[in-house]
Design a protein around this motif. Structure first.
Motif: not given
Length: 105
Positions: A70-74, A85-105
Motif C-alpha cells: 500500500l505504500g504507507c506505514e501501519v 481486521i475491521s479496526h485495521l481497515l479503518e486505520h489504513l483508510d485514514e492513513v491512506i487518505t491522510r497521506t494521499a498515497g504516501g505524500h503529505s497532504a
C-alpha cells in the motif's frame, strides 16, 4: 478482482466504497496467507487476530507486507491495541487518505 500495484499505492484516488472494497480484499488476502487459509475460506473482519491463532511475528509480517503493497506505514501500537481486521481497515483508510498515497497532504 485483481488490482495492479499502482492501484494499491494510489487508493486515495478511489471513491470511498471502492477504496474500502479494495482494502478489505488486500487485507483479508494477507491474513489468509499467514493463517494458512484458502482464498475461499470465510474470515470475519471482527475476529481478533490472536484468537484466530496469529502470532506477534506473523502479525508483524502482515504489517510489513501491507506497508509494501500500500505504500504507507501501519502504526504497530495501533495494530496491537486494536487487534481486529475491521479496526485495521479503518486505520489504513485514514492513513491512506491522510497521506494521499504516501505524500503529505
Amino acid at each position: 478482482m485483481r488490482f495492479t500495484p499502482q492501484d494499491e499505492r494510489q487508493l486515495h484516488r478511489f471513491a470511498l466504497a471502492d477504496r474500502e472494497y479494495i482494502l478489505e480484499e488486500i487485507v483479508l488476502q494477507a491474513f489468509k496467507v499467514h493463517l494458512f487459509m484458502e482464498d475461499s475460506d470465510e474470515l470475519s473482519v471482527d475476529a481478533n487476530f490472536f484468537d484466530l491463532g496469529l502470532t506477534s511475528l506473523q502479525l508483524t509480517e502482515v504489517k510489513q507486507q501491507l506497508e509494501r503493497r500500500l505504500g504507507c506505514e501501519v502504526d504497530t501500537t495501533f495494530l496491537f491495541n486494536n487487534p481486529t481486521i475491521s479496526h485495521l481497515l479503518e486505520h489504513l483508510d485514514e492513513v491512506i487518505t491522510r497521506t494521499a498515497g504516501g505524500h503529505s497532504a
